[in-house]
Enzyme design. Structure first.
Site, PDB file in Angstrom:
ATOM      1  N   ARG A 282       0.856  -1.190   0.000  1.00 24.87           N
ATOM      2  CA  ARG A 282       0.000   0.000   0.000  1.00 24.87           C
ATOM      3  C   ARG A 282       0.888   1.235   0.000  1.00 24.87           C
ATOM      4  O   ARG A 282       1.584   1.509   0.978  1.00 24.87           O
ATOM      5  CB  ARG A 282      -0.885  -0.015   1.252  1.00 24.87           C
ATOM      6  CG  ARG A 282      -1.785   1.198   1.428  1.00 24.87           C
ATOM      7  CD  ARG A 282      -2.626   0.997   2.687  1.00 24.87           C
ATOM      8  NE  ARG A 282      -3.680   1.989   2.793  1.00 24.87           N
ATOM      9  CZ  ARG A 282      -3.580   3.105   3.518  1.00 24.87           C
ATOM     10  NH1 ARG A 282      -2.481   3.379   4.190  1.00 24.87           N
ATOM     11  NH2 ARG A 282      -4.599   3.951   3.581  1.00 24.87           N
TER      12      ARG A 282
ATOM     13  N   LYS B 141      -5.101   5.772   8.379  1.00 20.72           N
ATOM     14  CA  LYS B 141      -5.768   6.197   7.152  1.00 20.72           C
ATOM     15  C   LYS B 141      -6.194   7.653   7.253  1.00 20.72           C
ATOM     16  O   LYS B 141      -6.782   8.054   8.251  1.00 20.72           O
ATOM     17  CB  LYS B 141      -6.997   5.312   6.906  1.00 20.72           C
ATOM     18  CG  LYS B 141      -7.636   5.564   5.559  1.00 20.72           C
ATOM     19  CD  LYS B 141      -8.698   4.541   5.234  1.00 20.72           C
ATOM     20  CE  LYS B 141      -9.323   4.917   3.904  1.00 20.72           C
ATOM     21  NZ  LYS B 141     -10.086   3.848   3.338  1.00 20.72           N
TER      22      LYS B 141
ATOM     23  N   SER C 207     -12.642  -2.649  -0.649  1.00 23.16           N
ATOM     24  CA  SER C 207     -12.860  -1.984   0.640  1.00 23.16           C
ATOM     25  C   SER C 207     -14.315  -1.577   0.775  1.00 23.16           C
ATOM     26  O   SER C 207     -14.855  -0.919  -0.127  1.00 23.16           O
ATOM     27  CB  SER C 207     -12.018  -0.701   0.738  1.00 23.16           C
ATOM     28  OG  SER C 207     -10.672  -1.003   0.936  1.00 23.16           O
TER      29      SER C 207
HETATM   30  N1  TZP Z   1      -8.677   1.148   5.676  1.00 23.18           N
HETATM   31  C1  TZP Z   1      -9.525   1.256   6.698  1.00 23.18           C
HETATM   32  S1  TZP Z   1      -8.701   1.517   8.157  1.00 23.18           S
HETATM   33  C2  TZP Z   1      -7.190   1.464   7.379  1.00 23.18           C
HETATM   34  C3  TZP Z   1      -7.372   1.255   6.035  1.00 23.18           C
HETATM   35  C4  TZP Z   1      -6.294   1.163   5.029  1.00 23.18           C
HETATM   36  C5  TZP Z   1      -5.893   1.642   8.105  1.00 23.18           C
HETATM   37  C6  TZP Z   1      -5.591   0.515   9.031  1.00 23.18           C
HETATM   38  O1  TZP Z   1      -4.378   0.763   9.698  1.00 23.18           O
HETATM   39  P1  TZP Z   1      -4.154   0.339  11.207  1.00 23.18           P
HETATM   40  O2  TZP Z   1      -2.812   0.966  11.534  1.00 23.18           O
HETATM   41  O3  TZP Z   1      -4.068  -1.164  11.230  1.00 23.18           O
HETATM   42  O4  TZP Z   1      -5.284   0.897  12.010  1.00 23.18           O
END
Ligand code: TZP
Ligand code: MG
Length: 205
Positions: free
Chosen positions: A38, A136, A107
């Site tokens: 990502r 995010k 997603s």
């Molecule tokens: N999509 C929804 S939450 C997120 C993404 C890419 C981030 C998740 O990161 P983390 O650090 O595991 O909370």
């Protein structure tokens, strides 16, 4: 290939000075089999250069390698699939590019998106954020484990829960019906990568 367990999202912006190659090796040794690259703000060439190294590393270690957002990069490096958000290419067009044998994850952030992704032929859905996350930018509203339970009842394809998942809450997320738990910071920001992975793998079961 089964979609279960820990799904490790490799984001160099979060990993900082830790090389993703060594994180992948540690994760493979720790039993992780699902990886996603990502890179939200990088130039295409930078994404390609990392993907072309990480893809064979993951695959030769028995893992599955998925690219976030970019069907073109996924196709040229021979990745196992792509993960798309609601603002990315439509699922049917991604399928036309990648062919029937590749994985496409979508997603989703509510029940309507989840059922639409399943009806459209997604191989799995991401669902979240389950908990608040700082990883995010502009995250969708938190859905909670209650939101996950609601989607689990309606959706048969694998559910990859995401957002704020840690070794402390992962068992609750699995109990609410997630097949996989996807994490970024719980591994990439951990002081001890190996220990963090071991704790998560144990908690996810
Ligand atoms: N999509 C929804 S939450 C997120 C993404 C890419 C981030 C998740 O990161 P983390 O650090 O595991 O909370
Ligand atoms: Mg996206």
């Amino acid at each position: 290939m089964k979609l279960r367990g820990l799904y490790l999202i490799l984001d160099p912006a979060v990993a900082g000075s830790r090389p993703l190659t060594s994180i992948v090796k540690t994760a493979l040794d720790g039993g992780v089999r699902l990886f996603q690259l990502r890179m939200k703000t990088s130039e295409t060439r930078k994404i390609y250069e990392l993907a072309v190294v990480l893809c064979p590393l993951v695959r030769n270690g028995g893992g599955t390698f998925i690219v976030n957002d970019r069907c073109d990069v996924a196709a040229v490096v021979g990745a196992d699939g792509v993960h798309l958000g609601q603002e990315d290419l439509p699922l049917a067009d991604a399928r036309a590019i990648l062919g029937p044998g590749k994985l496409i994850g979508i997603s989703t952030h509510n029940l309507a998106q989840a059922t639409e992704a399943e009806a459209g032929g997604a191989d799995y859905i991401g669902f979240g954020p389950i908990f608040p996350t700082a990883t995010k930018e502009n995250p969708d509203p938190v859905v909670g484990v209650a939101g996950l339970r609601e989607v689990r009842v309606k959706v048969r394809i694998p559910i990859v829960a995401i957002g704020g998942i840690t070794a402390k809450n992962a068992a609750d997320v699995r109990a609410a019906g997630a097949d996989c738990c996807a994490v970024v910071s719980a591994v990439l920001s951990a002081p001890d990568t190996q220990a963090a992975i071991a704790e998560l793998v144990k908690a996810i079961g």
